[in-house]
Design an enzyme around this catalytic site. Structure first.
Site, short mmCIF file in Angstrom:
data_model
loop_
_atom_site.label_atom_id
_atom_site.label_comp_id
_atom_site.label_asym_id
_atom_site.label_seq_id
_atom_site.Cartn_x
_atom_site.Cartn_y
_atom_site.Cartn_z
N HIS A 1 0.63 -1.08 0.03
CA HIS A 1 -0.41 -0.32 0.10
C HIS A 1 1.22 1.20 0.40
CE1 HIS A 1 -3.37 -2.10 0.66
NE2 HIS A 1 -4.15 -1.34 0.83
N HIS B 1 0.37 -2.96 9.39
CA HIS B 1 1.88 -2.79 9.07
C HIS B 1 2.93 -2.24 10.38
CE1 HIS B 1 2.07 -4.22 5.19
NE2 HIS B 1 1.52 -3.47 4.68
#
Length: 437
Positions: free
Chosen positions: A204, A251
């Site tokens: 991403h 993350h």
């Protein structure tokens, strides 16, 4: 001296990977685990460490769907049972501590719905949900076609090349490192869909860096607009996507930094070659053969890096879409469809935004999307049974059948290759014949 620098660097990496930093950022943004509310109501301080949350270990214990451990069954039971109910027995999902919600989509591999969590700042929740969607399939399905049909086919072709390479290299790198998602607890899993994929680097963050920066680099000078405006939008887009992945609990800070820097490195390498790649795809007589061979070969290589997971399908889907669009650019060039404007037309002037222009753009978009959705549905219905029949794999359970590389790779590649081809060729071709182009 060198040993001390190396030790310090390793220590910094461990520090940036610490999930406690993710948890602190979430708390700062008003995200709390549901056990916090329960503990406060029961007079219990702290977090119940005995509870099992949707930890980052999903990626470290990959297996075929349906082969759940006892712990996962217990998690799924919580997710589908009492997770949405507060201690007073009501399901309105609200109390003095904030709004109680659950991840909007189940884990794509295990089906785990995730644990309930509390949102104390709805603005940030919706803002970062928007940010994370900028890296999801729905955004790409919407953004790239809209740009092709309404803005600039030249820029969109090159943008797709960047997107394919960034996402492909990012997914393959994940399968080399095989780092798990941030552990939960302490992290709250606001998102569950990608929780079974590996974490390092953040794809991403890679796409959220590559797409806006490439868009700025490809359009500035070609289109007339203030440089400060374009650069500010690109940076804002990048920051929003990167922060959203920490907010979602997907993350660590290290994953985001690595994804950002990795994306910049790919742009440095591939940006000078974009013109060569695009010219080859459009004009070389052997381009179709090279396009198909290259993308299939890359897909086969990526499938050898690890066992089946959602990222395998995503990789094949990205490669198929890129191949279809590259093939369409070759066809368009020889048919004279969507030609590039002459050099004398630059810089291009943005058109005046009138109601008729907006209506025309929306009409193109919705009609085009309907064609692409119909393409996807028809190709999916035809491809999966055919591929299963060719390789002798039972097709009665589609989810299980698609865990075989022999099914998933051809299915994704053929279906989304056709979608990509129709997006840049068939849809503009039809628009040109009905006067919408």
């Amino acid at each position: 001296m060198a040993g001390r620098i190396k030790a310090g660097f390793v220590q910094l990496l461990y520090y940036l990977q610490d999930p406690q930093h993710v948890a602190r950022f979430q708390q700062l943004c008003g995200v709390r685990g549901s056990d916090t509310r329960d503990s406060l109501r029961n007079g219990v301080q702290g977090t119940r460490r005995g509870d099992v949350h949707n930890g980052g270990g999903d990626a470290t214990r990959r297996r075929t769907a349906g082969a759940e451990t006892d712990t996962e069954k217990r998690n799924n039971g919580l997710a589908n049972g009492n997770a949405g109910e507060n201690v007073n027995g009501d399901r309105n999902g609200h109390d003095a501590q904030g709004s109680a919600v659950k991840p909007s989509r189940r884990n794509s591999l295990t089906g785990d719905a995730g644990q309930e969590f509390l949102i104390e700042n709805k603005f940030l929740f919706y803002l970062f949900t928007l940010g994370t969607e900028l890296g999801n399939e729905l955004f790409y399905i919407s953004f790239f076609p809209f740009f092709m049909w309404n803005v600039d086919a030249y820029v969109s072709r090159r943008l797709v090349v960047v997107w394919v390479w960034v996402m492909y290299l990012g997914q393959c790198t994940k399968d080399v490192f095989r780092w798990p998602r941030p552990a939960s607890p302490p992290v709250v899993k606001v998102e569950m869909f990608y929780n079974s994929e590996y974490s390092m680097p953040s794809t991403h963050a890679m796409s959220g860096t590559a797409i806006p920066l490439s868009l700025f680099l490809l359009t500035y000078g070609r289109w007339e607009y203030p440089m400060l405006l374009g650069l500010s939008l690109a940076i804002s887009w990048c920051v929003l996507v990167c922060l959203s992945r920490i907010y979602m609990g997907m993350h660590s800070i290290l994953d985001i930094i690595a994804g950002f820097l990795y994306s910049l490195l790919i742009l440095v390498v591939f940006s000078p070659a974009l013109d060569i790649i695009d010219t080859f795809n459009r004009t070389h007589p052997y381009a179709p053969l090279m396009i198909i061979s290259l993308h299939v070969g890359l897909g086969l290589f990526s499938f050898t890096l690890d066992t089946w997971s959602t990222s395998r399908g995503d990789t094949a889907q990205i490669l198929g879409s890129g191949a279809g669009i590259a093939l369409a650019s070759h066809v368009n060039y020889h048919l004279g469809l969507l030609p590039d404007p002459p050099a004398s037309a630059f810089p291009l002037q943005p058109p005046s935004f009138t109601l008729s222009l907006i209506a025309l753009c929306l009409l193109r978009f919705f009609l085009g999307v309907l064609i692409l959705l119909a393409t996807r549905a028809v190709m999916k219905a035809l491809t999966i049974p055919l591929v299963c029949w060719v390789f002798g794999i039972p097709s009665n359970d589609v989810r299980k059948a698609r865990q075989h590389m022999e099914v998933e790779l051809p299915y994704r590649y053929i279906v989304y290759g056709t979608v990509g081809l129709n997006a840049l060729f068939l849809v503009p071709f039809l628009f040109a014949h009905v006067g919408l182009l």
